[in-house]
Write a protein that holds these residues in place. Structure first.
Motif, PDB file in Angstrom:
ATOM      1  N   ILE A  47       1.043  -1.294  -0.360  1.00  0.00           N
ATOM      2  CA  ILE A  47      -0.350   0.009   0.152  1.00  0.00           C
ATOM      3  C   ILE A  47       0.750   1.425   0.440  1.00  0.00           C
ATOM      4  O   ILE A  47       0.492   1.859  -0.621  1.00  0.00           O
ATOM      5  CB  ILE A  47      -1.004   0.056   1.395  1.00  0.00           C
ATOM      6  CG1 ILE A  47      -1.821  -1.234   1.027  1.00  0.00           C
ATOM      7  CG2 ILE A  47      -1.347   1.230   1.092  1.00  0.00           C
ATOM      8  CD1 ILE A  47      -2.569  -1.573   2.236  1.00  0.00           C
ATOM      9  N   TYR A  48       2.070   1.078   0.813  1.00  0.00           N
ATOM     10  CA  TYR A  48       2.912   1.990   1.084  1.00  0.00           C
ATOM     11  C   TYR A  48       3.427   2.689  -0.790  1.00  0.00           C
ATOM     12  O   TYR A  48       3.166   3.674  -0.517  1.00  0.00           O
ATOM     13  CB  TYR A  48       3.865   2.248   1.883  1.00  0.00           C
ATOM     14  CG  TYR A  48       4.711   3.194   2.131  1.00  0.00           C
ATOM     15  CD1 TYR A  48       4.713   4.527   2.883  1.00  0.00           C
ATOM     16  CD2 TYR A  48       6.210   3.291   1.406  1.00  0.00           C
ATOM     17  CE1 TYR A  48       5.222   5.158   2.860  1.00  0.00           C
ATOM     18  CE2 TYR A  48       6.731   5.164   1.026  1.00  0.00           C
ATOM     19  CZ  TYR A  48       6.965   5.160   2.036  1.00  0.00           C
ATOM     20  OH  TYR A  48       7.653   6.594   2.447  1.00  0.00           O
ATOM     21  N   SER A  65       2.745   1.821  -3.398  1.00  0.00           N
ATOM     22  CA  SER A  65       1.416   2.003  -4.483  1.00  0.00           C
ATOM     23  C   SER A  65       1.473   3.154  -4.369  1.00  0.00           C
ATOM     24  O   SER A  65       0.920   4.196  -5.175  1.00  0.00           O
ATOM     25  CB  SER A  65       0.337   1.499  -4.071  1.00  0.00           C
ATOM     26  OG  SER A  65      -0.687   1.449  -2.565  1.00  0.00           O
ATOM     27  N   GLU A  66       1.075   4.350  -3.044  1.00  0.00           N
ATOM     28  CA  GLU A  66       0.945   5.307  -3.172  1.00  0.00           C
ATOM     29  C   GLU A  66       2.418   6.413  -3.375  1.00  0.00           C
ATOM     30  O   GLU A  66       2.354   7.648  -3.059  1.00  0.00           O
ATOM     31  CB  GLU A  66       0.591   5.086  -1.263  1.00  0.00           C
ATOM     32  CG  GLU A  66      -0.854   4.910  -1.047  1.00  0.00           C
ATOM     33  CD  GLU A  66      -1.401   5.196   0.125  1.00  0.00           C
ATOM     34  OE1 GLU A  66      -0.979   5.545   1.095  1.00  0.00           O
ATOM     35  OE2 GLU A  66      -2.965   4.852   0.757  1.00  0.00           O
ATOM     36  N   HIS A  67       3.644   5.649  -3.152  1.00  0.00           N
ATOM     37  CA  HIS A  67       4.632   6.186  -3.428  1.00  0.00           C
ATOM     38  C   HIS A  67       5.248   5.845  -4.243  1.00  0.00           C
ATOM     39  O   HIS A  67       6.954   6.268  -4.654  1.00  0.00           O
ATOM     40  CB  HIS A  67       5.597   6.333  -1.824  1.00  0.00           C
ATOM     41  CG  HIS A  67       4.766   7.161  -0.414  1.00  0.00           C
ATOM     42  ND1 HIS A  67       3.654   6.359   0.239  1.00  0.00           N
ATOM     43  CD2 HIS A  67       4.518   8.154  -0.285  1.00  0.00           C
ATOM     44  CE1 HIS A  67       3.211   6.988   1.071  1.00  0.00           C
ATOM     45  NE2 HIS A  67       4.208   8.393   1.205  1.00  0.00           N
ATOM     46  N   SER A 101      -3.167  -1.405  -7.725  1.00  0.00           N
ATOM     47  CA  SER A 101      -3.775  -0.725  -8.240  1.00  0.00           C
ATOM     48  C   SER A 101      -5.280  -0.054  -8.586  1.00  0.00           C
ATOM     49  O   SER A 101      -5.246   0.648  -9.637  1.00  0.00           O
ATOM     50  CB  SER A 101      -3.252  -1.059 -10.258  1.00  0.00           C
ATOM     51  OG  SER A 101      -3.304  -0.495 -11.139  1.00  0.00           O
ATOM     52  N   ALA A 128      -6.735   2.056  -6.138  1.00  0.00           N
ATOM     53  CA  ALA A 128      -5.878   2.282  -6.404  1.00  0.00           C
ATOM     54  C   ALA A 128      -6.861   3.934  -7.190  1.00  0.00           C
ATOM     55  O   ALA A 128      -7.116   5.273  -7.077  1.00  0.00           O
ATOM     56  CB  ALA A 128      -4.183   3.160  -6.439  1.00  0.00           C
ATOM     57  N   GLN A 183     -10.241   4.548  -6.391  1.00  0.00           N
ATOM     58  CA  GLN A 183     -10.626   6.220  -5.899  1.00  0.00           C
ATOM     59  C   GLN A 183      -9.676   7.587  -6.214  1.00  0.00           C
ATOM     60  O   GLN A 183     -10.592   8.434  -6.441  1.00  0.00           O
ATOM     61  CB  GLN A 183      -9.305   5.497  -4.427  1.00  0.00           C
ATOM     62  CG  GLN A 183      -9.682   5.246  -3.486  1.00  0.00           C
ATOM     63  CD  GLN A 183      -9.424   5.302  -1.620  1.00  0.00           C
ATOM     64  OE1 GLN A 183      -9.635   5.797  -1.846  1.00  0.00           O
ATOM     65  NE2 GLN A 183      -9.381   3.784  -1.787  1.00  0.00           N
ATOM     66  N   THR A 184      -8.786   6.937  -7.427  1.00  0.00           N
ATOM     67  CA  THR A 184      -8.529   8.436  -8.584  1.00  0.00           C
ATOM     68  C   THR A 184      -9.522   9.137  -8.875  1.00  0.00           C
ATOM     69  O   THR A 184      -9.303  10.069  -9.307  1.00  0.00           O
ATOM     70  CB  THR A 184      -7.612   8.460  -9.040  1.00  0.00           C
ATOM     71  OG1 THR A 184      -5.959   7.796  -7.970  1.00  0.00           O
ATOM     72  CG2 THR A 184      -7.078   9.442  -9.309  1.00  0.00           C
TER      73      THR A 184
END
Length: 264
Positions: free
Chosen positions: A12-13, A15-17, A84, A87, A90-91
Motif C-alpha cells: 500500500i505504501y 502504491s501511494e509513493h 492498482s 487506487a 479512488q483517483t
C-alpha cells in the motif's frame, strides 16, 4: 501469490509513493514502512523480481501498466492488480466528482451551513455511517449535528425542525419514501435542504433546495458503490474544512476545551 498483513501494508505504501521508490534503498524503504530490509527483500522475491535493483527499476511500470481497465473485481485477483485497481477507483471517483462539481451550488450550500445553528443529517443503512462521520467533523468545526437514520425519527425530526437549522440528505438511489417525505416537509417549513445523491434528476434532488451530485454508475458488483462513498466523503470534507476555516479561532479553542474534558 498470497501476501501477509505486513507485506500488504508495504505494498500500500509503495502504491501511494510510486515516484519515490526508484530513489530509495531497501534500508530506507524498510525504515519508512517500519519494517526491516530482510522483509523488503522477501517481498521483492515474492513479487517475482530478481533483486532489489530490478524491483526499483520495474515496480513503477509494473503497477502503472498492470491491467486495471475496469472496476470489475475478478475471481482470485492477485494483490498487484487489486492495489492498482483500488487506487485507480479512488483517483477516478475523486476526479469525476470534482469535474461535475457545481461551484455556485456548492458556495450556496456552504453559506447555508455556515448560517445554520445546527446541521441535521438524514441517511439510511450504509449511508448512516457517512452521516455519523460528518457529525464528528461538523462538531470539530463548531457545529452541533444530529443523525437521523430511522424512518420514524426522520419524519418526527422533519416536523420539529426550524428554519435556523440545515438538513443534509445522503442517498445513492433516492428511493426511500420516508426520506423523500422528510425532505419535502423540511423544505416546506423553510429549512435549507441539501441532497447528496447520484443524480440531479432523481426525486431527492428535486425535493431539496440544493443538490450535490456524486457520479455513480450502477453495476452488478457492490464494488461500484465505492464511487459514491468516495465522492460523498469528498463533499463532506469540503463542507468541514470550509466551516473550520470560517470559525478558525473558535474551532481551535473548541478542540482544546474538548481535550481538557476528555483527558481530565
Amino acid at each position: 501469490m498470497k501476501l501477509n498483513a505486513n507485506e500488504e501494508r508495504i505494498m500500500i505504501y509503495i502504491s501511494e509513493h510510486l515516484e519515490e521508490i526508484p530513489y530509495l534503498s531497501s534500508r530506507e524503504l524498510a525504515k519508512r514502512v517500519y519494517s526491516n530490509p530482510t522483509s523488503i527483500m522477501r517481498l521483492v522475491k515474492k513479487l517475482g523480481f530478481v533483486s532489489y535493483n530490478d524491483f526499483k527499476v520495474n515496480i513503477v511500470s509494473t503497477l502503472k501498466d498492470h491491467p486495471a481497465i475496469t472496476k470489475e473485481i475478478q475471481s482470485n485477483e492477485d494483490v498487484l492488480s487489486l492495489v492498482s485497481k483500488v487506487a485507480k477507483i479512488q483517483t477516478q471517483a475523486l476526479q469525476q466528482t470534482k469535474e461535475t462539481l457545481n461551484t455556485m451550488i456548492l458556495q450556496q450550500v456552504l453559506t447555508c451551513l455556515k448560517k445554520a445553528g445546527s446541521i441535521d443529517l438524514y441517511a439510511n443503512d450504509t449511508n448512516a455511517s457517512l452521516a455519523q462521520y460528518a457529525k464528528h467533523l461538523f462538531f470539530l468545526a463548531g457545529k452541533l449535528s444530529h443523525v437521523y437514520d430511522q424512518d420514524d425519527l426522520q419524519l418526527q425530526a422533519s416536523l420539529l425542525s426550524t428554519p435556523d437549522q440545515a438538513a443534509i440528505f445522503i442517498s445513492k438511489y433516492a428511493k426511500n419514501s420516508h426520506l423523500l417525505t422528510a425532505a419535502r416537509q423540511l423544505r416546506q417549513a423553510g429549512v435549507p435542504t441539501i441532497a447528496l445523491t447520484s443524480s440531479a434528476d432523481n426525486p431527492l434532488a428535486k425535493a431539496c433546495q440544493f443538490h450535490l451530485v456524486v457520479p455513480f454508475a450502477f453495476t452488478h458488483q457492490k464494488i461500484s458503490e465505492l464511487d459514491f462513498y468516495i465522492g460523498a466523503q469528498y463533499y463532506l470534507h469540503l463542507c468541514y474544512v470550509y466551516l473550520y476555516s470560517q470559525s478558525y479561532e473558535q474551532a481551535l479553542q473548541l478542540e482544546k476545551d474538548f481535550d481538557l474534558l476528555f483527558w481530565k
